[in-house]
Design an enzyme around this catalytic site. Structure first.
Site, short mmCIF file in Angstrom:
data_model
loop_
_atom_site.label_atom_id
_atom_site.label_comp_id
_atom_site.label_asym_id
_atom_site.label_seq_id
_atom_site.Cartn_x
_atom_site.Cartn_y
_atom_site.Cartn_z
N ASP A 17 -17.05 -45.04 7.84
CA ASP A 17 -16.24 -44.00 8.57
C ASP A 17 -15.84 -43.01 7.45
O ASP A 17 -15.67 -43.41 6.13
CB ASP A 17 -15.09 -44.58 9.49
CG ASP A 17 -14.33 -43.41 9.81
OD1 ASP A 17 -14.89 -42.52 10.69
OD2 ASP A 17 -13.07 -43.38 9.73
N ASP A 19 -13.36 -39.89 7.73
CA ASP A 19 -11.54 -39.43 7.91
C ASP A 19 -10.91 -40.75 8.02
O ASP A 19 -10.92 -41.19 9.10
CB ASP A 19 -11.47 -38.40 9.01
CG ASP A 19 -12.37 -37.21 9.00
OD1 ASP A 19 -12.32 -36.44 7.86
OD2 ASP A 19 -13.07 -36.76 9.93
N THR A 260 16.27 -52.98 -6.73
CA THR A 260 15.22 -52.01 -6.90
C THR A 260 15.89 -50.65 -6.82
O THR A 260 16.85 -50.52 -6.07
CB THR A 260 14.32 -52.31 -5.77
OG1 THR A 260 15.11 -52.22 -4.71
CG2 THR A 260 13.56 -53.49 -5.72
N GLU A 312 10.24 -48.60 -3.96
CA GLU A 312 11.24 -49.40 -4.64
C GLU A 312 10.92 -50.04 -6.04
O GLU A 312 10.15 -51.04 -5.98
CB GLU A 312 11.74 -50.51 -3.86
CG GLU A 312 12.54 -50.00 -2.57
CD GLU A 312 13.06 -50.98 -1.78
OE1 GLU A 312 14.34 -51.00 -1.85
OE2 GLU A 312 12.50 -51.95 -1.09
N HIS A 317 14.07 -55.21 -17.01
CA HIS A 317 14.88 -55.05 -17.97
C HIS A 317 15.96 -55.42 -17.53
O HIS A 317 16.51 -55.18 -16.44
CB HIS A 317 14.85 -53.75 -18.81
CG HIS A 317 15.93 -53.42 -19.77
ND1 HIS A 317 15.68 -53.75 -21.15
CD2 HIS A 317 17.17 -53.02 -19.63
CE1 HIS A 317 16.78 -53.26 -21.94
NE2 HIS A 317 17.67 -52.81 -20.89
N TYR A 324 22.74 -44.89 -10.26
CA TYR A 324 22.58 -43.97 -9.20
C TYR A 324 22.57 -42.52 -9.99
O TYR A 324 23.71 -42.08 -10.61
CB TYR A 324 23.51 -44.13 -8.11
CG TYR A 324 23.44 -45.35 -7.39
CD1 TYR A 324 22.15 -45.76 -6.70
CD2 TYR A 324 24.57 -46.26 -7.44
CE1 TYR A 324 22.15 -46.92 -6.11
CE2 TYR A 324 24.36 -47.50 -6.78
CZ TYR A 324 23.19 -47.80 -6.04
OH TYR A 324 23.19 -49.11 -5.32
N ARG A 337 -1.22 -56.41 -5.13
CA ARG A 337 -1.23 -57.21 -3.80
C ARG A 337 -0.98 -56.27 -2.68
O ARG A 337 0.09 -55.14 -2.91
CB ARG A 337 -0.77 -58.36 -3.67
CG ARG A 337 0.58 -58.38 -3.63
CD ARG A 337 1.44 -59.68 -3.36
NE ARG A 337 2.90 -59.53 -3.55
CZ ARG A 337 3.69 -59.23 -2.59
NH1 ARG A 337 3.33 -58.99 -1.38
NH2 ARG A 337 5.09 -59.29 -2.97
P1 ADP Z 1 18.55 -52.38 -3.67
O1 ADP Z 1 18.46 -53.42 -4.59
O2 ADP Z 1 18.59 -53.22 -1.99
O3 ADP Z 1 17.84 -51.57 -3.59
P2 ADP Z 1 20.77 -50.82 -4.12
O4 ADP Z 1 19.40 -49.51 -3.95
O5 ADP Z 1 21.97 -50.41 -3.70
O6 ADP Z 1 20.18 -51.99 -3.61
O7 ADP Z 1 20.96 -51.18 -5.80
C1 ADP Z 1 19.79 -51.11 -6.70
C2 ADP Z 1 20.61 -50.35 -7.85
O8 ADP Z 1 20.77 -51.25 -8.92
C3 ADP Z 1 19.53 -49.37 -8.51
O9 ADP Z 1 19.93 -48.03 -7.75
C4 ADP Z 1 20.02 -49.32 -9.71
O10 ADP Z 1 20.95 -48.19 -10.06
C5 ADP Z 1 20.57 -50.48 -10.34
N1 ADP Z 1 19.70 -51.26 -11.06
C6 ADP Z 1 20.01 -52.32 -11.99
N2 ADP Z 1 19.19 -52.92 -12.50
C7 ADP Z 1 18.13 -52.47 -12.03
C8 ADP Z 1 16.73 -52.96 -12.15
N3 ADP Z 1 16.24 -53.80 -13.10
N4 ADP Z 1 15.57 -52.21 -11.69
C9 ADP Z 1 16.10 -51.22 -10.78
N5 ADP Z 1 17.22 -50.87 -10.44
C10 ADP Z 1 18.42 -51.59 -11.28
N1 RBF Z 2 9.09 -56.95 0.91
C1 RBF Z 2 8.47 -57.43 2.07
O1 RBF Z 2 8.77 -57.58 3.12
N2 RBF Z 2 6.84 -57.69 1.80
C2 RBF Z 2 6.64 -57.63 0.42
O2 RBF Z 2 5.27 -58.04 0.21
C3 RBF Z 2 7.35 -57.32 -0.82
N3 RBF Z 2 7.17 -57.12 -2.00
C4 RBF Z 2 7.68 -56.56 -2.97
C5 RBF Z 2 7.40 -56.70 -4.29
C6 RBF Z 2 8.22 -56.24 -5.05
C7 RBF Z 2 7.53 -55.97 -6.64
C8 RBF Z 2 9.46 -55.88 -4.76
C9 RBF Z 2 10.52 -55.28 -5.88
C10 RBF Z 2 9.92 -55.70 -3.64
C11 RBF Z 2 9.27 -56.39 -2.55
N4 RBF Z 2 9.67 -56.52 -1.43
C12 RBF Z 2 8.77 -57.02 -0.14
C13 RBF Z 2 10.94 -56.46 -1.10
C14 RBF Z 2 11.38 -54.87 -0.59
O3 RBF Z 2 10.60 -53.69 -1.26
C15 RBF Z 2 12.94 -54.26 -0.59
O4 RBF Z 2 13.25 -54.84 -2.11
C16 RBF Z 2 13.63 -55.19 0.41
O5 RBF Z 2 13.03 -54.89 1.61
C17 RBF Z 2 15.20 -54.79 0.07
O6 RBF Z 2 15.21 -53.51 0.61
MG MG Z 3 17.19 -49.88 -4.05
#
Ligand code: ADP
Ligand code: RBF
Ligand code: MG
Length: 381
Positions: A17, A19, A260, A312, A317, A324, A337
């Site tokens: 397909d 689109d 993240t 995310e 590191h 933020y 994956r």
């Molecule tokens: P979540 O992990 O659910 O996304 P938050 O976004 O509130 O939660 O917190 C993640 C925060 O942690 C990021 O915004 C960043 O400032 C900080 N942080 C510290 N170490 C890392 C890392 N290794 N990778 C990404 N973010 C990091």
């Molecule tokens: N959340 C899921 O529900 N399924 C996934 O397959 C999944 N894979 C992830 C892979 C990586 C490398 C990271 C950093 C996060 C993953 N998460 C996954 C978690 C999700 O992105 C998020 O961090 C959480 O939902 C917290 O907000």
């Molecule tokens: Mg986050």
């Protein structure tokens, strides 16, 4: 990728397909509809997405005229919207994995057909911008070349006939429910690649549901296997994204123990629309701190059942504080994956730590490490 796969029914050709399967048409359709609906004093709200996927253009237009109670006929609407679409064909991007799939199958001399509900002329206009596509298909059929479009099996049966291959030896790849229905009604094997998320329950008649073309395993149907995976990773054309780190839900850090950094989904909507949900990796440049290895999740995080698609990145590191508001630049260089739903937190956490390992190792390969010095990762403050 060396794991033995359960073998499905063997096939000898592939019918694609266009689109939503090979082309990322959704963004273009959305943008055109937005502009046109504003003219009628209405606001696009995304509700038509469900209704128009897999329809013929006339059915599509009729659905929108009705849904938004537009003061015009379906024909008038079509007359107005057609030139707007015609200006956009050149902006439609190939979906991730589309070029790779076409090159791979064509390179192995596999007969291929393109069967789309859209008119033959639009198909030709759209594929014109994608090098090597037209020549790769020995058969191209548009919705205006059969009596009934999908979900009728007619278009696929006609494709098989022109390929001179039994319907039961054809593999159909489709993103829409009507397309899957048509393929099964034609007696073919069908892989569904849904373009609308969280709808897999509607695709139960498909022989397999995959998240994106990147996840297709042709060897399951006895077709030649892709050879481009490298140590558990699939190299991609690099893509770039950036913006200030915004405060997230805190779930990752608190619940998973994995921080993240979030970047705005709204400001990066094009990037999001171009990337199927899944786990990707690459390099991250953070303000003037440095460049770090990065593994990232793009998607809905089914474990948490998010309603919005998120980006995310986990910077590989050890940081001792939040950052933020700081400027983050990412180059995505490979895929690991599809996003998955996990039965428990432990399994999710273990998988993410494994993703980290895969990414860390891969990023040392010259293939990926060369992007570390990309000037676009360095922000000038
Ligand atoms: P979540 O992990 O659910 O996304 P938050 O976004 O509130 O939660 O917190 C993640 C925060 O942690 C990021 O915004 C960043 O400032 C900080 N942080 C510290 N170490 C890392 C890392 N290794 N990778 C990404 N973010 C990091
Ligand atoms: N959340 C899921 O529900 N399924 C996934 O397959 C999944 N894979 C992830 C892979 C990586 C490398 C990271 C950093 C996060 C993953 N998460 C996954 C978690 C999700 O992105 C998020 O961090 C959480 O939902 C917290 O907000
Ligand atoms: Mg986050």
């Amino acid at each position: 990728m060396s794991m033995a796969q359960p073998l499905k029914k063997l096939v000898s050709c592939v019918i694609l397909d266009l689109d939503g399967t090979l082309l990322n048409t959704d963004g273009i359709i959305t943008n055109v509809l937005k502009v046109l609906l504003v003219k009628y004093g209405k606001q696009w709200d995304g509700r038509e997405a469900q209704k128009i996927v897999g329809k013929t253009p006339v059915e599509e237009a009729a659905a929108i005229v009705e849904e938004y109670q537009l003061p015009c006929t379906t024909d008038e609407f079509i007359a107005e919207i057609t030139p707007m679409f015609n200006n956009q064909w050149c902006n439609i991007k190939a979906l991730p994995g589309a070029n790779r799939l076409i090159k791979h199958l064509n390179g192995h001399g596999l007969p291929m057909a393109l069967a789309s509900n859209s008119p033959r002329a639009s198909i030709e206009s759209k594929i014109f911008y994608h090098q090597g596509w037209k020549e790769s298909f020995s058969v191209i059929i548009g919705g205006d070349e059969v009596k009934m479009g999908k979900p009728s099996p007619e278009i696929f049966l006609e494709a098989a006939k022109r390929l001179n291959i039994e319907p039961s030896s054809c593999l159909v790849i489709e993103d829409s429910v009507p397309g899957v229905t048509a393929g099964k009604a034609a007696g073919m094997e069908v892989v569904a690649v849904p373009s609308i998320p969280k709808q897999s329950h509607l695709y139960t008649s498909a022989d397999e549901i995959i998240n994106s073309l990147l996840d297709l395993q042709p060897e399951k149907w006895g077709l030649p296997q892709f050879q481009d995976w490298v140590e558990g990773t699939l190299p991609l054309e690099p893509s770039y994204i950036g913006g200030p780190v915004i405060k997230g839900f805190g779930r990752g850090s608190k619940v998973l123990g994995i921080p993240t950094a979030n970047v705005s989904a709204e400001e990066n909507s094009d990037f999001l629309s171009e990337h199927p949900s899944g786990v990707y990796f690459g390099w991250a440049g953070l303000s003037n701190r440095g460049v770090y290895k990065m593994v990232m999740s793009i998607g809905w995080n089914p474990y948490f059942n998010n309603t919005e698609k998120t980006i995310e990145p986990w910077l590989l590191h050890e940081f001792h504080e939040d950052f933020y508001g700081e400027e983050l630049r990412l180059v995505v260089v490979g895929y690991i994956r599809p996003e998955a739903n996990f039965p428990c937190l432990e399994r999710l956490v273990a998988k993410i730590h494994n993703d980290k390992k895969v990414a860390e190792r891969a990023l040392d390969l010259p293939l990926y490490s060369k992007y570390k010095d990309d000037p676009l990762l360095k922000t000038t403050l």
